[in-house]
Design a protein around this motif. Structure first.
Motif, mmCIF file in Angstrom:
data_model
loop_
_atom_site.group_PDB
_atom_site.id
_atom_site.type_symbol
_atom_site.label_atom_id
_atom_site.label_comp_id
_atom_site.label_asym_id
_atom_site.label_seq_id
_atom_site.Cartn_x
_atom_site.Cartn_y
_atom_site.Cartn_z
ATOM 1 N N PHE A 31 -62.173 103.082 -54.374
ATOM 2 C CA PHE A 31 -62.802 103.465 -55.933
ATOM 3 C C PHE A 31 -61.707 103.317 -56.786
ATOM 4 O O PHE A 31 -62.021 102.764 -57.983
ATOM 5 N N TRP A 32 -60.922 103.990 -56.782
ATOM 6 C CA TRP A 32 -59.662 104.106 -57.717
ATOM 7 C C TRP A 32 -58.888 102.915 -57.884
ATOM 8 O O TRP A 32 -58.538 102.627 -59.277
ATOM 9 N N HIS A 33 -58.474 102.141 -57.070
ATOM 10 C CA HIS A 33 -57.584 101.099 -57.148
ATOM 11 C C HIS A 33 -58.504 99.621 -57.124
ATOM 12 O O HIS A 33 -57.878 98.523 -57.205
ATOM 13 N N ARG A 34 -59.632 99.657 -57.050
ATOM 14 C CA ARG A 34 -60.850 98.610 -57.260
ATOM 15 C C ARG A 34 -60.455 97.537 -56.164
ATOM 16 O O ARG A 34 -60.292 96.481 -56.480
ATOM 17 N N HIS A 35 -60.781 97.905 -54.990
ATOM 18 C CA HIS A 35 -60.814 96.965 -53.936
ATOM 19 C C HIS A 35 -62.068 96.185 -53.987
ATOM 20 O O HIS A 35 -63.196 96.317 -53.891
ATOM 21 N N GLU A 36 -61.631 94.773 -54.241
ATOM 22 C CA GLU A 36 -62.594 93.822 -54.842
ATOM 23 C C GLU A 36 -63.545 93.615 -53.542
ATOM 24 O O GLU A 36 -63.043 93.343 -52.366
ATOM 25 N N THR A 42 -67.441 101.387 -56.347
ATOM 26 C CA THR A 42 -68.636 101.310 -57.424
ATOM 27 C C THR A 42 -68.279 101.887 -58.856
ATOM 28 O O THR A 42 -67.339 101.793 -59.019
ATOM 29 N N MET A 43 -69.294 101.348 -59.693
ATOM 30 C CA MET A 43 -69.050 101.752 -60.979
ATOM 31 C C MET A 43 -69.934 103.052 -61.315
ATOM 32 O O MET A 43 -71.016 102.898 -61.268
ATOM 33 N N PRO A 44 -69.491 104.167 -62.086
ATOM 34 C CA PRO A 44 -70.307 105.089 -62.561
ATOM 35 C C PRO A 44 -71.070 104.591 -63.526
ATOM 36 O O PRO A 44 -70.995 103.807 -64.290
ATOM 37 N N ALA A 45 -72.438 105.325 -63.475
ATOM 38 C CA ALA A 45 -73.458 104.822 -64.350
ATOM 39 C C ALA A 45 -73.399 105.423 -65.824
ATOM 40 O O ALA A 45 -73.768 104.890 -66.785
ATOM 41 N N THR A 46 -72.565 106.430 -66.002
ATOM 42 C CA THR A 46 -72.324 106.725 -67.307
ATOM 43 C C THR A 46 -70.717 106.742 -67.829
ATOM 44 O O THR A 46 -69.909 106.928 -66.978
ATOM 45 N N ASN A 47 -70.658 106.669 -69.089
ATOM 46 C CA ASN A 47 -69.445 106.582 -69.652
ATOM 47 C C ASN A 47 -68.781 105.199 -69.113
ATOM 48 O O ASN A 47 -67.529 105.243 -68.892
#
Length: 100
Positions: A31-36, A42-47
């Motif tokens: 999540f934090w390091h964006r494993h392609e 995932t991308m949070p829905a808010t902000n």
């Protein structure tokens, strides 16, 4: 294998340092390091704008830290949270010990 955790004297405080083998293991959360392509990226829905900037900064920092470590003569191994399994860890150990 002897190791140190979160070595504060090295760039980025790497997760695992195996000095004898001049090897570093970075354990990245998907999540934090964006494993392609990973289901945990995932991308949070808010902000969304905030999160996009945060993730991009994390990716840039990861690249910068890895380059600093490699330039200092360390072999850097990356393992993703979703890939942690006994068989994978054994393969990683074998690569570190063999120097590949």
């Amino acid at each position: 294998m002897r190791f140190r955790l979160a070595a504060k004297t090295l760039p980025g405080k790497p997760d695992i340092v195996l000095s004898k083998h001049r090897a570093i293991v970075l354990v990245h959360g998907c999540f934090w390091h964006r494993h392609e392509g990973c289901k945990y990226t995932t991308m949070p829905a808010t902000n969304t704008a905030f999160w996009m900037a945060k993730f991009e900064a994390n990716i840039n920092r990861d690249r910068r830290v890895r380059k600093l470590l490699e330039d200092a003569g360390w072999r850097v191994f990356l393992i993703w949270e979703c890939e942690i399994a006994v068989a994978e860890l054994k393969r990683l150990r074998d690569r570190i010990v063999s120097g590949t």
